[in-house]
Every structure is written in C-alpha cells, then in structure tokens.
Design an enzyme around this catalytic site. Structure first.
Site, PDB file in Angstrom:
ATOM      1  N   THR A   1       7.983  -0.589 -35.074  1.00 60.03           N
ATOM      2  CA  THR A   1       8.228  -0.202 -36.465  1.00 60.03           C
ATOM      3  C   THR A   1       9.129   1.038 -36.513  1.00 60.03           C
ATOM      4  OG1 THR A   1       6.113  -1.145 -37.135  1.00 60.03           O
ATOM      5  CG2 THR A   1       7.117   0.461 -38.640  1.00 60.03           C
TER       6      THR A   1
ATOM      7  N   GLN B   1       8.340  -9.712 -29.656  1.00 61.29           N
ATOM      8  CA  GLN B   1       7.548 -10.866 -29.216  1.00 61.29           C
ATOM      9  C   GLN B   1       8.195 -11.602 -28.046  1.00 61.29           C
ATOM     10  OE1 GLN B   1       4.536 -11.729 -30.073  1.00 61.29           O
ATOM     11  NE2 GLN B   1       4.233 -10.469 -31.882  1.00 61.29           N
TER      12      GLN B   1
ATOM     13  N   SER C   1       7.715  -3.075 -28.140  1.00 63.08           N
ATOM     14  CA  SER C   1       6.483  -2.329 -28.366  1.00 63.08           C
ATOM     15  C   SER C   1       5.483  -2.556 -27.232  1.00 63.08           C
ATOM     16  CB  SER C   1       5.878  -2.805 -29.686  1.00 63.08           C
ATOM     17  OG  SER C   1       4.677  -2.132 -29.933  1.00 63.08           O
TER      18      SER C   1
ATOM     19  N   HIS D   1       2.087  -2.483 -27.189  1.00 70.17           N
ATOM     20  CA  HIS D   1       0.813  -3.194 -27.384  1.00 70.17           C
ATOM     21  C   HIS D   1       0.956  -4.707 -27.526  1.00 70.17           C
ATOM     22  CE1 HIS D   1       0.546  -4.024 -31.850  1.00 70.17           C
ATOM     23  NE2 HIS D   1       1.539  -3.156 -31.859  1.00 70.17           N
TER      24      HIS D   1
ATOM     25  N   THR E   1       6.752  16.293 -28.428  1.00 68.26           N
ATOM     26  CA  THR E   1       6.277  16.184 -27.050  1.00 68.26           C
ATOM     27  C   THR E   1       6.023  14.727 -26.700  1.00 68.26           C
ATOM     28  OG1 THR E   1       5.304  18.363 -27.218  1.00 68.26           O
ATOM     29  CG2 THR E   1       4.438  16.932 -25.480  1.00 68.26           C
TER      30      THR E   1
ATOM     31  N   CYS F   1      -0.282  -8.672 -40.549  1.00 68.09           N
ATOM     32  CA  CYS F   1      -0.027  -7.593 -41.492  1.00 68.09           C
ATOM     33  C   CYS F   1      -0.307  -8.003 -42.930  1.00 68.09           C
ATOM     34  CB  CYS F   1       1.416  -7.137 -41.400  1.00 68.09           C
ATOM     35  SG  CYS F   1       1.997  -6.980 -39.731  1.00 68.09           S
TER      36      CYS F   1
HETATM   37  C1  PLP Z   1       4.162  -6.239 -33.852  1.00 65.88           C
HETATM   38  C2  PLP Z   1       5.565  -6.428 -34.234  1.00 65.88           C
HETATM   39  C3  PLP Z   1       6.320  -5.376 -34.763  1.00 65.88           C
HETATM   40  C4  PLP Z   1       5.720  -4.008 -35.021  1.00 65.88           C
HETATM   41  O1  PLP Z   1       5.466  -3.352 -33.824  1.00 65.88           O
HETATM   42  P1  PLP Z   1       4.565  -2.017 -33.787  1.00 65.88           P
HETATM   43  O2  PLP Z   1       4.790  -1.487 -32.413  1.00 65.88           O
HETATM   44  O3  PLP Z   1       3.170  -2.459 -34.028  1.00 65.88           O
HETATM   45  O4  PLP Z   1       5.094  -1.099 -34.815  1.00 65.88           O
HETATM   46  C5  PLP Z   1       7.633  -5.618 -35.072  1.00 65.88           C
HETATM   47  N1  PLP Z   1       8.193  -6.821 -34.867  1.00 65.88           N
HETATM   48  C6  PLP Z   1       7.514  -7.853 -34.361  1.00 65.88           C
HETATM   49  C7  PLP Z   1       8.188  -9.163 -34.139  1.00 65.88           C
HETATM   50  C8  PLP Z   1       6.170  -7.694 -34.029  1.00 65.88           C
HETATM   51  O5  PLP Z   1       5.496  -8.729 -33.528  1.00 65.88           O
END
Ligand code: PLP
Length: 411
Positions: free
Chosen positions: A106, A213, A231, A233, A269, A355
């Site tokens: 994000t 993804q 990202s 996670h 930081t 979301c």
């Molecule tokens: C989860 C996701 C995001 C957002 O990522 P965050 O690290 O949670 O902010 C953006 N784009 C896609 C395709 C996602 O699956």
C-alpha cells in the site's frame, strides 16, 4: 488509588468471563477439527525459517543501521544490505540500490503513483490503469483525479484480462504512467505483462506493476517494469514490511522526510527484523517457487474438478485466462449465501476481497468481469499456500459440497 484498581479488577473479571464463554462457544463449534486456512491471498503465516532469521535482530543485534560509529550499527546495516540483495535477486535485477524498503505494498503504491504524478506534472497529466486493480491503486488514482489528473480505467473481458490493443490506443503524449497489476489477488488472473511492457515502454512511458500476488508464485522479472511493489506478508514474511523497486528514481522529494535513511528516499529508522524477514522470505520463495507451484496446482485443479463434478451450475471465474496456480474464484449456483457462509465456518475462505468483505457492495474486480451484484454475493475465493496439505483440501471440498447440499440450490 484503590478505586481504580478495583474497577480494573472488575473489568478483568468481566473480560475473563466473556472470554471463557466465547472460547467455549468456539471450541464447541469447532469440536470436530480446527478451521482449515485457505485464505493465503489475504495473508500468509511467517515461515519458521524466516522467523528464525528475524529473532536475533530483536534482542541481540538491535543496533540502528544509521549508527556509523560502532559494531551494533554495522551489524544491523549489513543485515539490511544483505536483505536488499536478496530482494534484488528475487526480482532478477542486479542493482540492489534500486530497492527501497517500505511498510508494504500500500505504501509502495501510494509513493509511486503520487510521486510520479508530482514529478511529471509539468509534462503530462494522464494515467492509465485497470478496473481490476487493488483498491490501493484505484483509490490513489481517485485522489489524483481530484488533483487535476485524468485517469483511464481499462475494462477487462469476462475472464479478467485487459486488451493490450485498447491499452495502446489510449496512450497519449500526456500519459505519464501506466499501472497494471501482475496477478490479481481475487481471481489469480495473470495479465500479459511482457506484452504490456513492450507496448508501453516503446512509447517511453513508465510502467508500474503491483507484483504483490505474483512474487513467489510465478517467475517475476522486474526488468519488465520501471516500478514494482511487493509485500512481505503475502510471501510468508512478516506484516508491515515491503519493497519498492524503481529503475530510476522519479521523485525529487523523499517519500517520507526524516533522517535521510534509504539514500534520502524514505526517512525513519529501518525496521531491521522485518527487512531481514522480507529478504529471507523472498530468497526461500525464489528457491521453492517451482516446487510449490507444481504441488499447489495439482491440489487446486483437483479441488476445482471435485466441486465442478459435485455441484452442478458452479462456475470458476478467470478459468480461461492464465491464472496463479493456487487461487480459485468460485461462483456457486443460486443459493442463500449467508446460510452457506455459516455452513462453511470450519473453512477460512474469503468472499469478494478481504478488504471489502465487511461491505455488501460487490467487489469491483468481479463487477469488471461482468459478474452481477447477486452473483457476487455467492462468489468466494479459495487460496492455497505452502502449508496446505492434501488432507485439508479434501476436507474443504467435502465441507463445501455438504454445505451446498444442506443449504440447497434455489430452482
Ligand atoms: C495485499 C495486497 C496489497 C496490499 O499490500 P499491503 O502490504 O498489505 O499493504 C496490494 N496489492 C495486492 C495485489 C495485494 O494482494
């Protein structure tokens, strides 16, 4: 103050009783077995190997990478630079310095879209994106529209793919950026990035891609784009950390003003344990991508075959397009979707996008694919991941078939 202590005590008692009651309700409803997690596109657990790598950076090597005068700082800084090389390697690029660590996709999306728009204001005002982008991209574009930019939201066909000819047609001398995601979080549909890249960059327009993804699930070569976000996670790394790749730094201003960290690009930081985890997660993803891909595709395909066979009228969205190997987006035949959801409480899956699952509005992704509001209500996303076993997938398929049987399909 005894009064306060007493009050706090009472609250403690109430909270504990409520918790016990909740726990007993949950344990009764799940007496058979724990909920099977099939929502890996929403988030993934941290891989144990990733956590092992991270732990020493909380308690032992806790130095600030910006401290240049002692070994605590050097150790932390070396760990961050190692992670930067791991991220670059996973993206198949040989310039780690093009990577900036962020708090996630994000932030990367906001920084890139708003940064490019600000930097290019003098020579253009047009942005091209797609109706099926993640809400972070769509909302940034809405924000830019309110600030004098024009945005074209490309449509997709019923399988979720954009039309590259249509994309090329809408590019003008005023276009400053094209933003198309690599793979969709809801349907797993993979856009033809190579072809998009060729057509867009031939005209010297930068291409940004949200690869959140795609990375770890299919081969991702960042050279196809000028800007890329990912990202932690979503790839078995920690939450709250991500990376932004910029082939060339477009914005003159820092993303965040502060102490000049990240070569002056993003102050604050650094989240050293998170960054170490992200690097390790991406290295593992790179090494195990093919193996995970093959194994999960077999499980996903068998799961879909089983549902298609047992539930007449079921539809798999995006099935005709190239798709991620572990995502399944399913529209059930007409039925009471709320009752189905209750019947499926031992399987953690997602309706629409994670979301937007608190709202009843249909997901814009499904809407763009021509799926009606009524159909969207009976559409679910099932996403498998590294920890998914055959036993879990078999259980989920059986639970879904049972739930549909007991809810009953409407004539
Ligand atoms: C989860 C996701 C995001 C957002 O990522 P965050 O690290 O949670 O902010 C953006 N784009 C896609 C395709 C996602 O699956």
């Amino acid at each position: 103050m005894p009064g306060v202590g007493c009050l706090a005590g009472q609250h403690g008692v109430v909270a504990a009783a409520t918790l016990r009651r909740l726990a007993s309700i949950i344990s009764k409803s799940c007496a058979m077995r724990p909920t099977v997690y099939l929502d890996y596109n929403a988030t993934t657990p941290v891989d144990a190997r990733v956590l092992d790598r991270m732990l020493p950076y909380f308690t032992q090597h806790y130095g600030n990478p910006a401290s240049e005068g002692h070994t605590y700082g050097w150790t932390a800084s070396a760990a961050v630079e190692r992670a930067r090389r791991q991220v670059a390697a996973a993206l198949q690029i040989d310039r780690p310095s093009a990577i900036t660590f962020t708090s996630g996709s994000t932030e990367g999306i906001n920084a890139a879209l708003k940064g490019v728009a600000e930097a290019c204001r003098d020579h253009g005002d047009h942005i091209v994106t797609v109706q099926t982008e993640h809400s972070a991209v769509r909302k940034c574009c809405k924000h830019l529209e309110q600030n004098g930019f024009r945005v074209t939201y490309l449509s997709v066909d019923t399988s979720g793919l954009l039309d590259v000819d249509e994309l090329e047609c809408c590019l003008t001398g005023r276009t400053i950026l094209v933003s198309t995601m690599w793979a969709n979080n809801e349907t797993g549909v993979i856009q033809p990035i190579r072809e998009i890249s060729r057509r867009v960059r031939m005209r010297k327009i930068p291409l940004m891609t949200d690869a959140t993804q795609a990375i770890g699930k299919i081969s991702v070569d960042a050279a196809e784009a000028d800007i890329l976000v990912l990202s932690g996670h979503k790839v078995y790394g920690p939450k709250g950390v991500g990376a932004l790749y910029m082939r060339e730094r477009v914005n003159r201003c820092p993303l965040i003003d502060g102490g000049g960290q990240e070569r002056g690009h993003r102050g604050g930081t650094l989240n050293v344990p998170g960054i170490v985890g992200l690097g390790e997660a991406l290295q593992i993803a790179q090494q195990e991508c093919e193996e995970d891909h093959t194994r999960l595709k077999v499980l996903r395909d068998e799961f879909e075959q089983e549902l298609l066979k047992r539930i007449p009228g079921l539809r798999i969205n995006g099935r005709d397009a190239p798709r991620l190997p572990q995502t399944s987006n399913i529209t059930f035949p007409p039925l009471d979707a709320d009752r189905l959801r209750i019947g499926l409480r031992t399987v953690a899956i997602s309706s629409g996008s994670a979301c937007s699952s608190h709202t009843h509005a249909p997901s814009p992704v499904l809407e763009a694919m021509g799926i009606s509001r009524e159909e969207a209500a009976r559409t679910f996303r099932i996403s498998l991941g590294r920890q998914t076993t055959r036993d879990e997938v078999d259980y989920a398929a059986a639970a879904i078939v049972d739930a549909v049987d007991s809810v009953g399909v409407l004539a």
